[in-house]
Scaffold this active site. Structure first.
Site, PDB file in Angstrom:
ATOM      1  N   PHE A 109       5.875 -18.537 -30.030  1.00 47.97           N
ATOM      2  CA  PHE A 109       5.159 -17.308 -30.375  1.00 47.97           C
ATOM      3  C   PHE A 109       5.738 -16.700 -31.643  1.00 47.97           C
ATOM      4  O   PHE A 109       6.962 -16.648 -31.816  1.00 47.97           O
ATOM      5  CB  PHE A 109       5.313 -16.264 -29.260  1.00 47.97           C
ATOM      6  N   ASP A 110       4.863 -16.213 -32.504  1.00 45.79           N
ATOM      7  CA  ASP A 110       5.287 -15.281 -33.545  1.00 45.79           C
ATOM      8  C   ASP A 110       5.591 -13.948 -32.858  1.00 45.79           C
ATOM      9  O   ASP A 110       5.188 -13.715 -31.710  1.00 45.79           O
ATOM     10  CB  ASP A 110       4.162 -15.135 -34.572  1.00 45.79           C
TER      11      ASP A 110
END
Length: 300
Positions: free
Chosen positions: A160-161
């Site tokens: 995930f960013d």
């Protein structure tokens, strides 16, 4: 209906699960009737695997590891009719996927069934449907065509960013508006103040509950935060996750370096990012989902 506390529920479009590029071109160029004829004439032809197929396979294998009542469910949401969707279900059966629930909407958007099914995540090839799902408060992403090669092990790896994905875009707005220096100064000043939650916070929480079903050294799910942030802006991220009581297995602070090689090194089955350019770059290395949320997508 809220997400089910006893299950991780993933909704997926038929175009994300299978390669429907050819039939979709028929729909776009010749219309719904021609598309219907095309699908019915080929309903016994097995569809090729799509970008999300390896991810779905690994998700469903978690149920085999746990035994008992299934803890992961994958639901098919499709713009096909039930009649033309027979080819999709025939392909599901051929590949041995345990998918039994579906909504076929005959040309209409299926996003409205995400809530009633209690979904934690929606993956689609249709950006409009994804935005509507996000508006309902459900984590959602548009799959970007790219490299979705399956790793040889069965460990499911989500990357995930941070900003506008796990976290709100409040810090990213400062960066966009005032630049890196102002962003760094603001994050240092707010290091003790947790960030707001982004669209994927709930999904990450649900993943962690599923991880807790396993011993740490034998868990088939790993998570990673892969962010452009660097020191000193890392501190607020770490303290935010601590305040939420959320653990990620790996955290990579890149300070603006391209993410693709790091995602490949992690072995991500899918990576979620709000920045279209980052998604295009990452998709050269791993399957990628664009999250059209936050300041980076205001004019998109």
């Amino acid at each position: 209906m809220a997400a089910r506390p006893d299950k991780l529920v993933i909704a997926i479009s038929s175009r994300a699960l299978f390669n429907l590029g050819e039939s979709h071109r028929v729909f776009e160029e010749q219309g719904l009737q021609a598309f219907s004829r095309y699908q019915i004439e080929r309903e016994n032809d097995v569809l090729e695997k799509g970008d999300a197929f390896p991810l779905v396979e690994k998700l469903l294998k978690i149920n085999e590891l746990l035994g008992g009542e299934p803890r992961v469910e994958v639901i098919l949401l499709s713009r096909n009719s039930a009649d033309t969707g027979l080819r999709v279900f025939n392909s599901i059966e051929y590949y041995g996927l345990d998918i039994t629930r579906a909504a076929f909407c005959n040309g209409e958007s299926p996003y409205r069934y995400i809530g009633p099914f209690g979904c934690n995540l929606f993956l689609s090839a249709d950006g409009v449907d994804v935005r509507r799902a996000l508006d309902q408060g459900v984590a959602a992403a548009t799959l970007v065509a790219g490299d979705s090669r399956k790793r040889r092990d069965d460990v499911l790896r989500f990357a995930f960013d941070g900003d506008a994905v796990i976290f709100s875009d409040e810090a990213e707005r400062i960066y966009k508006r005032e630049g890196l220096v102002a962003f760094t100064k603001a994050e240092r000043a707010s290091a003790q103040k947790p960030l707001g939650g982004g669209p994927f916070k709930g999904f990450l929480e649900a993943l962690q509950k599923l991880q807790a079903e396993f011993e740490l050294d034998s868990c088939p799910i790993r998570t990673a935060l892969v962010t452009a942030r660097s020191a000193p802006a890392h501190e607020r991220v770490i303290r935010t996750l601590r305040a939420w009581d959320i653990r990620v297995d790996e955290s990579v602070f890149l300070g603006g370096l391209p993410k693709g090689e790091f995602l490949r090194a992690f072995g991500a089955d899918v990576f979620f990012d709000d920045q279209p350019a980052q998604c295009a770059s990452a998709a050269e290395h791993v399957a990628t989902g664009h999250v059209p949320h936050g300041i980076a997508n205001v004019d998109a």
